[in-house]
Design a protein around this motif. Structure first.
Motif, PDB file in Angstrom:
ATOM      1  N   LYS A   2      10.111  -6.783  -9.218  1.00 18.12           N
ATOM      2  CA  LYS A   2      10.734  -7.919  -9.885  1.00 18.12           C
ATOM      3  C   LYS A   2      11.858  -7.454 -10.801  1.00 18.12           C
ATOM      4  O   LYS A   2      11.680  -6.561 -11.619  1.00 18.12           O
ATOM      5  CB  LYS A   2       9.694  -8.684 -10.702  1.00 18.12           C
ATOM      6  CG  LYS A   2      10.251  -9.925 -11.380  1.00 18.12           C
ATOM      7  CD  LYS A   2       9.180 -10.667 -12.143  1.00 18.12           C
ATOM      8  CE  LYS A   2       9.763 -11.893 -12.825  1.00 18.12           C
ATOM      9  NZ  LYS A   2       8.771 -12.646 -13.590  1.00 18.12           N
ATOM     10  N   LEU A  62      20.059  -7.491  -2.597  1.00 23.78           N
ATOM     11  CA  LEU A  62      18.662  -7.847  -2.824  1.00 23.78           C
ATOM     12  C   LEU A  62      18.388  -7.903  -4.318  1.00 23.78           C
ATOM     13  O   LEU A  62      18.805  -7.011  -5.069  1.00 23.78           O
ATOM     14  CB  LEU A  62      17.716  -6.834  -2.163  1.00 23.78           C
ATOM     15  CG  LEU A  62      17.758  -6.757  -0.625  1.00 23.78           C
ATOM     16  CD1 LEU A  62      18.775  -5.711  -0.175  1.00 23.78           C
ATOM     17  CD2 LEU A  62      16.386  -6.415  -0.073  1.00 23.78           C
ATOM     18  N   GLN A  66      14.141  -9.498  -2.725  1.00 23.49           N
ATOM     19  CA  GLN A  66      14.495 -10.621  -1.855  1.00 23.49           C
ATOM     20  C   GLN A  66      15.962 -10.539  -1.455  1.00 23.49           C
ATOM     21  O   GLN A  66      16.844 -10.305  -2.301  1.00 23.49           O
ATOM     22  CB  GLN A  66      14.243 -11.951  -2.568  1.00 23.49           C
ATOM     23  CG  GLN A  66      14.640 -13.170  -1.731  1.00 23.49           C
ATOM     24  CD  GLN A  66      14.599 -14.468  -2.529  1.00 23.49           C
ATOM     25  OE1 GLN A  66      14.340 -14.453  -3.734  1.00 23.49           O
ATOM     26  NE2 GLN A  66      14.861 -15.585  -1.869  1.00 23.49           N
ATOM     27  N   ASP A  67      16.241 -10.733  -0.178  1.00 20.00           N
ATOM     28  CA  ASP A  67      17.618 -10.748   0.315  1.00 20.00           C
ATOM     29  C   ASP A  67      18.282 -12.046  -0.137  1.00 20.00           C
ATOM     30  O   ASP A  67      17.909 -13.145   0.293  1.00 20.00           O
ATOM     31  CB  ASP A  67      17.625 -10.650   1.844  1.00 20.00           C
ATOM     32  CG  ASP A  67      19.035 -10.446   2.409  1.00 20.00           C
ATOM     33  OD1 ASP A  67      20.010 -10.790   1.718  1.00 20.00           O
ATOM     34  OD2 ASP A  67      19.143  -9.939   3.540  1.00 20.00           O
ATOM     35  N   ARG A  76      19.547 -18.290  -7.143  1.00 17.28           N
ATOM     36  CA  ARG A  76      19.251 -16.918  -7.585  1.00 17.28           C
ATOM     37  C   ARG A  76      18.718 -16.960  -9.009  1.00 17.28           C
ATOM     38  O   ARG A  76      19.266 -17.665  -9.868  1.00 17.28           O
ATOM     39  CB  ARG A  76      20.517 -16.046  -7.543  1.00 17.28           C
ATOM     40  CG  ARG A  76      21.120 -15.937  -6.163  1.00 17.28           C
ATOM     41  CD  ARG A  76      22.209 -14.886  -6.122  1.00 17.28           C
ATOM     42  NE  ARG A  76      22.944 -14.931  -4.856  1.00 17.28           N
ATOM     43  CZ  ARG A  76      23.801 -14.017  -4.452  1.00 17.28           C
ATOM     44  NH1 ARG A  76      24.063 -12.981  -5.233  1.00 17.28           N
ATOM     45  NH2 ARG A  76      24.427 -14.133  -3.295  1.00 17.28           N
TER      46      ARG A  76
END
Length: 353
Positions: A2, A62, A66-67, A76
């Motif tokens: 994260k 990323l 996450q992409d 985002r």
């Protein structure tokens, strides 16, 4: 992972102009990474790519594993603190801080509670009813930070956040930003062209030049082990002197004018190179000694906590910094310059030499 940020061969083009050459980088969770470099080097483009304000021409981005390459900024989990603060002048401080939460449909009571907690976090408890015009520049900047962090982003982005502040206030606010980032364990990406600012706040610095990474590392790495004359001169002041490496290997031997110096550092090959010496590493004396260079003081400036000298020497102009308690020299004085072999660093010769 994260809060991590990863670029995989990311390129950005604006028509025929390549604003960012293929770039790969990793920013670890909970760290403050600074993108540092001169104007036009690609640092702000990189930040805007993380934010989703620009789209990558090639490669993958990323965030938190996450992409997000094709996700818009809305989706985002990043928040951005802009150079201009971008506060709404007609809204109170509390309304400004809670604006992003309100737009997302957060219940009013929760918006107020989280906005007040954000103001408390940046040291502005009790300022919520004021307008931005009633705050100082430093206080407005802290409101902008509070507005960003109440959104609980995975990554906090800061674009030249202190450029509108005077030098003393800039130092104070950067300390506050660093303390908030560390206290919350935020991943932060910070853009600046100010090397002192970058050194003061960063866990890691990525120095950019000509739309690509010139060198990255901790502030100590970049200052003590520059990979090029550009890095040496950009990260702190440096004297960069052309020399000839007479002996390579685990220990180097260099020739500077008619003098030879043995340096306790590894160098791969003989031939031209450049010697890097920081201004505070030069030792000034009225007396001559082995290996010392003759010099004349062309400029002297007393700055309270230091004395700065520009010296004319056979090796070129040198910049030296001495303690105000050291022997004082005046413009026109003759002296001699020495350095310790353990302080010296070598970088590749200038291109075209």
């Amino acid at each position: 992972m994260k809060g991590s940020v990863r670029f995989e061969n990311v390129t950005k083009r604006f028509g025929e102009v390549v604003a960012l050459k293929p770039l790969s980088l990793d920013i670890a969770p909970g760290t403050l990474c600074t993108l540092l470099g001169p104007s036009g080097c690609g640092k702000t483009t990189t930040l805007r790519l993380i934010a989703g304000l620009e789209s990558a021409s090639e490669g993958r981005i990323l965030i938190g594993g996450q992409d997000v390459t094709h996700l818009s900024a809305t989706y985002r989990r990043v928040s951005m603190v802009f150079q201009s603060y971008a506060l709404f002048p007609h809204m109170t401080v509390l309304e400004n801080v809670g604006y992003g939460l309100a737009v997302k449909g957060t219940p009013k009571a929760e918006v107020r509670d989280r906005a007040e907690a954000g103001l408390d976090l940046v040291g502005l408890k009790g300022f919520g009813a004021r307008l931005p015009s009633e705050l100082s520049g430093g206080q407005q900047q802290r409101v902008a930070v509070a507005r960003a962090i109440v959104l609980e982003p995975e990554v906090l982005l800061l674009d030249e956040p202190l450029s509108n502040l005077d030098a003393k206030l800039r130092r104070h606010v950067r300390e506050e930003i660093r303390q908030i980032q560390q206290r919350l364990g935020l991943t932060a990406v910070y853009v600046t062209h100010d090397q002192e600012e970058a050194m003061a706040v960063s866990d890691r610095i990525i120095v950019m030049k000509n739309a690509e990474i010139a060198q990255e590392g901790t502030p100590e790495d970049l200052y003590d082990r520059p990979a090029s004359a550009f890095i040496a001169d950009f990260i702190g002041d440096a004297n960069v002197i052309p020399v000839e490496v007479a002996k390579a290997g685990p220990e180097a031997e260099i020739r500077l004018l008619d003098r030879t110096y043995a340096l306790p550092l590894a160098w791969p090959a003989t031939g031209p190179a450049q010697l890097v010496l920081r201004p505070h590493q030069l030792r000034l004396s009225r007396d001559a000694g082995d290996g010392m260079l003759p010099a004349e003081v062309s400029y002297a400036a007393w700055l309270g906590n230091s004395v700065q000298y520009t010296l004319t020497t056979p090796a070129g102009s040198l910049f030296a910094i001495a303690s105000p308690q050291s022997e004082g020299f005046r413009k026109g004085d003759s002296l001699h310059v020495a350095f310790r072999a353990t302080d010296a660093r070598l970088v590749p010769a200038a291109s075209g030499r």
